[in-house]
Design an enzyme around this catalytic site. Structure first.
Site, PDB file in Angstrom:
ATOM      1  N   GLY A 300       0.801  -1.219   0.000  1.00 53.86           N
ATOM      2  CA  GLY A 300       0.000   0.000   0.000  1.00 53.86           C
ATOM      3  C   GLY A 300       0.830   1.264   0.000  1.00 53.86           C
ATOM      4  CB  ILE A 415      12.607  -1.793  -0.918  1.00 50.26           C
ATOM      5  CG1 ILE A 415      11.601  -2.443  -1.855  1.00 50.26           C
ATOM      6  CG2 ILE A 415      12.857  -0.333  -1.271  1.00 50.26           C
ATOM      7  CD1 ILE A 415      12.040  -2.516  -3.278  1.00 50.26           C
ATOM      8  CE  LYS A 419      17.439   9.145   4.447  1.00 44.59           C
ATOM      9  NZ  LYS A 419      17.226   9.171   2.989  1.00 44.59           N
ATOM     10  CE  LYS A 431      15.164  -0.761   4.253  1.00 45.10           C
ATOM     11  NZ  LYS A 431      13.979  -1.617   4.003  1.00 45.10           N
ATOM     12  CB  THR A 481      17.641  20.238   8.052  1.00 44.20           C
ATOM     13  OG1 THR A 481      18.225  19.677   6.880  1.00 44.20           O
ATOM     14  CG2 THR A 481      16.320  19.540   8.351  1.00 44.20           C
ATOM     15  NE  ARG A 549      14.848  16.069   9.549  1.00 46.46           N
ATOM     16  CZ  ARG A 549      14.033  15.591   8.621  1.00 46.46           C
ATOM     17  NH1 ARG A 549      12.723  15.626   8.830  1.00 46.46           N
ATOM     18  NH2 ARG A 549      14.510  15.083   7.507  1.00 46.46           N
TER      19      ARG A 549
END
Length: 620
Positions: A300, A415, A419, A431, A481, A549
């Site tokens: 989704g 997937i 990062k 990940k 940022t 951040r």
């Protein structure tokens, strides 16, 4: 409908009566012209021949005009094709009329002067042309001038075929609220010349000056053959005008003759990336999903739903969608049912963290190919909830990988993200662990496990572009940022193309990486979006820098140095070589972190760092 039919018949009867008058007028006028425009000089005998031949002449004319569709064409939109039919009808009518008169008066050597037939045909074509095109001409020249002050003033970039089609539609339609003030084209030979009465005012370097001088409201980019780099260069100029920008999506519309105002799209930030889109011939590589049971976890989401669309279009035996979020999953379910009614579609609400639920699903549906897109991906949120990142990304992936091994899935595509390279946040670190799970299980299973790594996806849920758009709609400020922060970007279709091609290339153990060109500064994206919205950065809409951040890098890397780079058949897709690792130790660490994270520790990040030595914890 009956009233519409009645109106059409009235119009056709009117046209027939008008053509009868034209034929009579042409026949008499041809004689007058032949005798030097003097009616008194015309012999009465010739007038008698013309008059007695009129019944046959009229019948022939009406039949010929009907055969050549002069009563069924939409003359308001008439073009070259209708003109050719009109000319052919006049020629055929003249020939048949000539034959009829000569046969009826075959005892006379010259019933009418020989030049009369030629004059008749020429005048007939002229009068018919005037009768058919006069309304369009009047409408073109006077129809919009009455209310020109209220029309949107438009500058068209590109005085080629696409520009020609656009101006014809705008000029010929009373429903298009536009007035073209001029063209811009880099072809020096066109500058100063006119197209449909509209002047080519200059080249791209004159756009800003022209927009100010002619009070332009909207600029249309009508160069569908332009490369992405060339389009970006033009848009970089146009966006400084503050005008609304629209463009034709692509060259296929020019090839198909499908150029119209309805096909114009708003220019968006994708157009300003300055590179050609990554294209993959999916039809040639998607044979491996045909007649297969395919599962998509996270189906989704932005990437997952696009995967489902592409897979559904290539005839899978069954498509199984698994997702925990019911709203987005419902949306893709309804879309696929509507667009692919024959598709065997199964949609399940389930968590990849639930071992028993995953086992039951894999046991029942026996997927042959799995695309694993389910994950927590929002960096700041995961920094605040690191345990959830581990539970969902690490343990969820591990459980789906184990189920794939247990139930003999042929191919498993996960997937990943850029990062994961030298991560500075918990999302990227988890990940990276997922990639290590893929590598480990590929060496221990018959299933082919691969990962696909790419950067930020434009327009996806949680990405920076939707946030900027909301901030602009609210009047600002737009928050960035850091002024120097850069990111690699790709579109959702590009990301999905890479994932699908990885599935075709997979042999097991690879990490596929997309060459996404040059990185983009986030502040430049913000400025571009503000400009494309018709505002001026730092004047109408302020840009505010909020500081990096937690866990956020100034730049992302696509590969760790140790991985190296290996090319594939697609030069834009590369493979990172697997890093050597102690798999037994890694599996033991997985068991330990699984037991530890359920205790809800205060800080799981140190445990993650033991598994991913390249992970740099930023806010200890």
């Amino acid at each position: 409908m009956k009233n519409l039919d009645k109106t059409l018949w009235i119009k056709r009867i009117f046209m027939v009566l008008m053509d009868i008058c034209i034929v009579i007028l042409t026949s008499i006028t041809a004689l007058i012209v032949r005798f030097e425009f003097s009616l008194s000089a015309v012999p009465k005998y010739y007038i008698g021949v013309v008059w007695s031949s009129l019944p046959a002449t009229l019948v022939i004319a009406i039949i010929v005009f009907y055969v050549f569709r002069l009563y069924s064409s939409l003359w308001v939109y008439a073009g070259v094709t209708e003109l050719l039919y009109l000319a052919a009808a006049c020629i055929v009518d003249t020939l048949l009329n000539t034959v009829t008169i000569l046969l009826n008066y075959r005892d006379q050597e010259y019933p009418l002067p020989r030049s009369w037939y030629f004059i008749y045909g020429t005048l007939l074509l002229a009068f018919m042309f005037i009768s058919r095109y006069s309304y369009r001409a009047v409408r073109t020249f006077f129809g919009k001038k009455v209310d020109e002050k209220n029309l949107k003033r438009v500058l068209v970039v590109g005085a080629g075929e696409a520009g020609n089609s656009i101006i014809k539609e705008i000029s010929g339609s009373r429903f298009v609220n536009m007035h073209i003030v001029g063209f811009v084209d880099d072809d020096k030979s066109k500058i100063g010349k006119y197209m449909h009465g509209v002047k080519v005012l200059g080249d791209r370097n004159d756009i800003i000056e022209i927009a100010n001088e002619y009070l332009v409201d909207e600029i249309i980019i009508a160069i569908p053959t332009a490369s992405a780099k060339e389009t970006k260069a033009i848009l970089d100029i146009c966006k400084q005008t503050g005008c609304e920008l629209k463009r034709l999506p692509g060259i296929y519309q020019l090839v198909n003759g499908d150029v119209s105002i309805s096909k114009l799209k708003d220019v968006d930030v994708n157009d300003l990336l300055g590179r050609d889109p990554i294209t993959v011939d999916l039809d040639s590589i998607m044979g491996y999903v045909s007649d297969k049971v395919v599962m998509v976890t996270g189906g989704g989401g932005s990437i997952g739903s696009e995967l489902c669309r592409q897979i559904a279009s290539h005839n899978p035996k069954q498509l199984v969608i698994v997702d925990i979020y019911e709203n987005t999953t419902y949306d893709i379910q309804q879309e696929l049912r509507r667009n692919y009614p024959e598709l065997d579609l199964v949609v399940l609400i389930a968590s990849v963290r639930n071992t028993k639920r995953m086992d039951l699903i894999f046991d029942k549906y026996r997927p042959e190919i799995v695309y694993h897109a389910a994950a927590h991906k929002h960096v700041p949120l995961m920094e605040d909830s690191p345990n959830e990142a581990v539970k969902n990304n690490v343990l969820g992936t591990w459980k789906v990988v184990q189920a794939a091994d247990k139930y003999n899935v042929k191919r498993f595509v996960m997937i990943s993200t850029d990062k994961a390279v030298n991560p500075t946040n918990i999302m990227g670190a988890t990940k990276r662990i997922c990639e290590m799970i893929i590598q480990t299980y590929n060496n221990r299973s018959k299933t082919e496990y691969v990962a696909v790594r790419f950067g930020n996806v434009l327009g996806s849920n949680g990405s920076v572009i939707p946030l900027f758009k909301k901030q602009i709609e609210a009047g600002g400020p737009v928050t960035v940022t850091h002024p120097d922060i850069i990111r690699y970007f790709m579109t959702i279709p590009e990301a999905v193309s890479l994932v699908l091609q990885a599935g075709a290339y997979a042999k097991g153990g690879e990490i596929f990486v997309l060459d996404m060109g040059e990185p983009v500064k986030i502040v430049d994206l913000a400025r571009n979006l503000i400009l494309l919205s018709g505002h001026k950065p730092d004047e109408d809409i302020q840009i505010v820098f909020t500081g990096l951040r937690p866990g956020e890098k100034l730049y992302e890397e696509m590969l760790m140095k140790e991985e190296g780079m290996q090319e594939t058949a697609n030069k834009l897709i590369h493979i990172g070589k697997p890093i050597q690792m102690d798999e037994e130790k890694f599996l033991k660490q997985l068991e330990e972190i699984k037991e530890h994270v359920v205790e809800e520790p205060d800080d799981i990040r140190e445990w993650v760092q033991r598994m991913v030595p390249t992970y740099s914890i930023q806010n200890r």
